[in-house]
Scaffold this motif. Sequence first.
Motif, short mmCIF file in Angstrom:
data_model
loop_
_atom_site.label_atom_id
_atom_site.label_comp_id
_atom_site.label_asym_id
_atom_site.label_seq_id
_atom_site.Cartn_x
_atom_site.Cartn_y
_atom_site.Cartn_z
N CYS A 157 82.35 28.54 45.94
CA CYS A 157 82.00 28.07 44.60
C CYS A 157 83.04 27.82 43.85
O CYS A 157 84.09 28.84 43.60
N ILE A 185 81.20 24.30 40.06
CA ILE A 185 80.75 24.41 38.59
C ILE A 185 81.54 23.25 37.94
O ILE A 185 83.01 23.57 37.68
N LYS A 186 81.11 22.42 37.21
CA LYS A 186 81.84 21.22 36.93
C LYS A 186 81.99 21.08 35.08
O LYS A 186 82.90 20.35 34.63
N SER A 187 81.75 22.07 34.55
CA SER A 187 82.08 22.42 33.03
C SER A 187 82.14 23.71 32.69
O SER A 187 81.86 24.65 33.50
N MET A 202 84.90 33.14 34.91
CA MET A 202 84.15 32.19 35.67
C MET A 202 82.69 32.84 35.34
O MET A 202 82.37 33.95 35.88
N LYS A 203 81.95 31.81 34.77
CA LYS A 203 80.42 32.39 34.63
C LYS A 203 79.85 31.90 35.89
O LYS A 203 79.66 30.46 36.05
N LEU A 204 79.06 32.57 36.52
CA LEU A 204 78.51 32.33 38.08
C LEU A 204 76.99 32.02 37.81
O LEU A 204 76.09 32.97 37.11
N PRO A 205 76.49 30.91 38.10
CA PRO A 205 75.05 30.47 37.94
C PRO A 205 74.21 31.14 39.19
O PRO A 205 73.64 30.39 40.01
N HIS A 255 80.31 24.28 46.57
CA HIS A 255 79.73 23.85 45.62
C HIS A 255 80.63 24.01 44.46
O HIS A 255 81.57 24.75 44.37
N ARG A 281 70.98 29.54 40.24
CA ARG A 281 71.25 28.42 41.19
C ARG A 281 71.56 29.01 42.49
O ARG A 281 71.14 28.55 43.78
N ASP A 317 85.11 26.71 40.19
CA ASP A 317 85.17 26.26 38.93
C ASP A 317 86.26 25.29 38.37
O ASP A 317 87.17 25.52 38.38
#
Length: 382
Positions: free
Chosen positions: A17, A380-382, A1-4, A378, A7, A19
């Motif tokens: 969060c 992560i949608k893509s 999982m790449k966490l922003p 929150h 943001r 994914d």
Amino acid sequence: MKLPIDRFKELRTPFYCYDLSLLRSTLQVIKDEIAGYPFVVHYALKANANPVILNEIVKTDIGADLVSGNEIMTALEAGFSPIRMAYAGVGKTDWEIETGIDNDIYCFNVESVPEIAVINEIAARKGKIAGIAIRVNPDIDAHTHQYITTGTATDKFGIDIHNLDDVVDMARNLSNVHLRGLHFHIGSQITSIEPFMLLCERINEIVEHYEKMGVNFEMIDVGGGLGVDYKNPEENPIAPFHDFFNVFKQRLKLRQGQTVHFELGRSIVAQCGVLISRVMFVKENSIKKFVILDAGMTDLIRPALYHAHHKIVNLTTKAKEIDTYDVVGPICESSDVFSNDEKLPITRRGDIVAILTAGAYGESMASRYNMRDLPQSHFIKS
């Protein structure tokens, strides 16, 4: 999982969060593994009932595993089909049973003779026939934490295997219940295949016993319990579904027309969720260094309740030097500890940390103890 991380700096912590792309990939693996087999998967809402998560799951052909009347209503609101709903639990209230009967759910997983009698009585009053499966306590040790072991003779769950003949005979002779089959669940966070192999052997013995008596079951519910990798979640983001389902494909002796039902929760959602928190203080005494987070046991109770360990990652620092910390929360309880002697890069006030593998039994078990706010979510949608 790449966490922003950029943001995250702008958002109020703590929060969950998720994914959604990882969740979709997990669901696709399950669909691929059961394709062509008489297998029905039910998602255990107790793991995580976030509406966005449920919206993703209901898009598949997966059913719902439920343990309360409110979970029945939540599943209906999310769009799950009643014909794919199984309602378990050792203590169902009358209104919860009525809710299941009124909505024609597929099955009540029953755990006692009095419960069967009450379901029959309520169904008769409503002029309906309720589907049931008898939960059998197979006396199998799943070798997991004592608080999440459910299939041994000392656990409160299920009907003792030695009393099963009488219970099956009773259920078959009641006019307003339909005995669909047998239900088993031996525990949670099972990381070895052996307990599932033993379960198949026990089920085969039981089904053969009843077949000789002229009793045939249309379904066998083998429960859930498949564990996930809490130690190296980045390396193993999807649970070992291939090995899990293969045990039942190869070892469970199914009869013509018989279906196998599974109740998977943690293995579907655990890895797609992380708890994001901010370091409030780094405190040091003569013995220990403490990283004090704004997240606590009210947000993720598993470490306090089960002594569970979740991998913790400092998302902010690029420091290479490592130090040892006790990572704790702000709650006025000595058990509010996420990890003792955790190895982290040098950590400072304001750093953002991620507590991994928190998608199951995290948000769903959150509380407002100390009058704290519930964590937001929150995606992560893509």
